[in-house]
Design an enzyme around this catalytic site. Structure first.
Site, PDB file in Angstrom:
ATOM      1  N   GLU A 152     -41.219  92.499  83.610  1.00 26.47           N
ATOM      2  CA  GLU A 152     -41.001  92.053  84.987  1.00 26.47           C
ATOM      3  C   GLU A 152     -39.507  91.822  85.229  1.00 26.47           C
ATOM      4  O   GLU A 152     -39.002  92.056  86.310  1.00 26.47           O
ATOM      5  CB  GLU A 152     -41.802  90.774  85.232  1.00 26.47           C
ATOM      6  CG  GLU A 152     -42.086  90.487  86.676  1.00 26.47           C
ATOM      7  CD  GLU A 152     -42.882  89.213  86.859  1.00 26.47           C
ATOM      8  OE1 GLU A 152     -43.268  88.585  85.861  1.00 26.47           O
ATOM      9  OE2 GLU A 152     -43.086  88.834  88.017  1.00 26.47           O
ATOM     10  N   ARG A 212     -43.950  83.457  72.858  1.00 26.41           N
ATOM     11  CA  ARG A 212     -45.067  82.563  73.178  1.00 26.41           C
ATOM     12  C   ARG A 212     -46.391  83.086  72.647  1.00 26.41           C
ATOM     13  O   ARG A 212     -47.305  82.300  72.359  1.00 26.41           O
ATOM     14  CB  ARG A 212     -45.122  82.300  74.685  1.00 26.41           C
ATOM     15  CG  ARG A 212     -43.983  81.408  75.156  1.00 26.41           C
ATOM     16  CD  ARG A 212     -44.063  81.135  76.646  1.00 26.41           C
ATOM     17  NE  ARG A 212     -43.941  82.326  77.445  1.00 26.41           N
ATOM     18  CZ  ARG A 212     -42.775  82.930  77.731  1.00 26.41           C
ATOM     19  NH1 ARG A 212     -41.642  82.417  77.312  1.00 26.41           N
ATOM     20  NH2 ARG A 212     -42.751  84.023  78.458  1.00 26.41           N
TER      21      ARG A 212
END
Ligand code: AMP
Length: 180
Positions: A105, A68
């Site tokens: 994460e 992204r």
């Protein structure tokens, strides 16, 4: 920490209204910040790109983090008349690379950059969509340095402040258009 403030109220509002939360993606317990509604809104996309570029007129290159980050970094580079450099997942770049492993994460990964992506001492702006634990951005900053350039700053659309990502980036100016 405050998000970038002066004059960005409208952009922050755009981000709030056009980044949607997807619970439990890509795995249970992760609240995924989906930027596709923002990208699909032309004027909002343009406003956000212009805002990301503010303050970096003197950079030589903009490094985008797969995937992204590419979508944001390429138009930011054009806005700044700077070059674009892809920082890619392992095995995707065709020429010789530096590789840096990191944890995010959810899971671990390795990022790579071409060894000849930068001229010595070039000033580089690193761009991504979300700063979470900071591992991805820190690995990218390390790659930029190993490739002989300097990190002028890191800019993201959204910072997940509760994950304290910027603590992994001491000495690097980190700017988030919105912090939650
Ligand atoms: P981190 O290394 O933990 O800072 O993770 C940042 C990278 O993972 C960025 O490239 C993001 O695109 C992605 N990422 C991490 N957490 C999220 C999230 N909650 N929503 C969307 N993208 C995320």
């Amino acid at each position: 920490m405050s998000a970038f403030e002066a004059g960005t109220t409208d952009v922050a509002e755009l981000l709030r209204s056009r980044i949607r939360d997807i619970p439990d993606y890509p795995q249970p317990g992760i609240l995924f910040k989906d930027i596709t509604p923002l990208l699909a809104d032309g004027p909002a996309f343009a406003a956000v790109i212009a805002e990301m570029a503010v303050g970096y007129a003197d950079v030589d290159k903009v490094a985008g983090i797969e995937a992204r980050g590419f979508i944001l970094a390429a138009p930011v580079a054009l806005e700044l008349t700077a070059g674009f450099v892809p920082v890619r997942k392992q095995g995707k770049l065709p020429a010789e690379t530096y590789a840096q492993s990191y944890s995010l994460e959810y899971g671990t990964a390795t990022l790579e950059v071409h060894k000849d992506a930068f001229e010595p001492g070039e000033r580089v702006l690193v761009v991504d969509d979300v700063l979470a634990t900071g591992g991805t951005a820190a690995a990218t900053a390390e790659l930029v340095k190993r490739a002989g350039a300097r990190v002028a700053g890191i800019v993201v659309l959204l910072e997940l402040g509760f994950l304290s990502g910027r603590e992994k980036l001491p000495g690097v100016p980190v700017r988030a258009l919105l912090a939650v």
